[in-house]
Design an enzyme around this catalytic site. Structure first.
Site, short mmCIF file in Angstrom:
data_model
loop_
_atom_site.label_atom_id
_atom_site.label_comp_id
_atom_site.label_asym_id
_atom_site.label_seq_id
_atom_site.Cartn_x
_atom_site.Cartn_y
_atom_site.Cartn_z
CG HIS A 43 5.84 8.66 4.13
ND1 HIS A 43 5.98 8.71 2.75
CD2 HIS A 43 5.24 7.47 4.41
CE1 HIS A 43 5.47 7.61 2.23
NE2 HIS A 43 5.01 6.83 3.21
CG HIS A 125 9.95 0.61 4.78
ND1 HIS A 125 8.91 -0.14 5.27
CD2 HIS A 125 9.56 1.04 3.56
CE1 HIS A 125 7.94 -0.18 4.38
NE2 HIS A 125 8.29 0.53 3.33
#
Ligand code: 2AM
Length: 175
Positions: A43, A125
């Protein structure tokens, strides 16, 4: 005080993309480079909220529901290693304006609602490996995922039997 939950706002990745990422990761990093994050846990975090009471969760969900922002494209064309935290990640070389705006809004709403927010700038990220503590050679940047993002999610982080699992507890459409 009632029960607290560990929560964060983030982006889910499409299943097909998660499968491609884990294949690429297996071909790119040696098996002992670090602990791979499971495909179902990949995620991108927009705003980490920490431990949150039920009342604060309700308030944050109401604010999230008022966000009006168009969809955007998430590009994953960069990889990096943060040796101090042991994180190997994928992210955008240049983050889309919509991604930065959404994260900024959620992070400022969280801070105003009393959630601790790191002073570190947002670095979008997707964590691929954890406990990657030794130096690692990064791959040539010849990969590129381009993902339409039309939704963001409130996740709960559960830790049980040595494993962290992320559960979606609410989602909102970008429009
Ligand atoms: P990470 O992947 O870089 O570790 C759930 O834990 C998510 O929230 C993860 O994506 C994690 O980022 C992020 N996270 C955990 N603790 C955090 C903190 N103190 N500040 C910002 N993000 C955090």
């Amino acid at each position: 005080m009632g029960e607290q939950k560990r929560l964060f706002f983030g982006l889910e990745l499409p299943d097909e993309c998660k499968q491609q990422i884990i294949q690429w990761r297996a071909q790119t990093f040696p098996a002992d480079a670090g602990r791979p994050v499971g495909a179902d846990s990949l995620h991108l975090t927009l705003a980490y909220l920490g431990e949150v009471s039920a009342a604060k969760q309700q308030a944050l969900m109401q604010l999230a529901g008022r966000i009006r922002q168009p969809p955007f494209t998430l590009t994953l064309d960069d990889a990096g290693h943060w040796p101090r935290s042991g994180v190997v990640w994928l992210g955008p070389r240049q983050a889309a304006r919509g991604l930065l705006q959404l994260a900024e809004l959620l992070r400022s709403q969280a801070a105003r609602s009393g959630c601790f927010q790191s002073a570190q700038p947002f670095h979008p990220h997707v964590t691929l490996l954890r406990n990657a503590l030794t130096p690692l050679s990064l791959p040539p940047r010849n990969f590129h995922w381009s993902l339409p993002v039309g939704r963001f999610v409130l996740f709960q982080s559960h830790f049980a039997r040595g494993r962290t699992r992320y559960q979606e507890i609410a989602g909102w459409t970008l429009r």
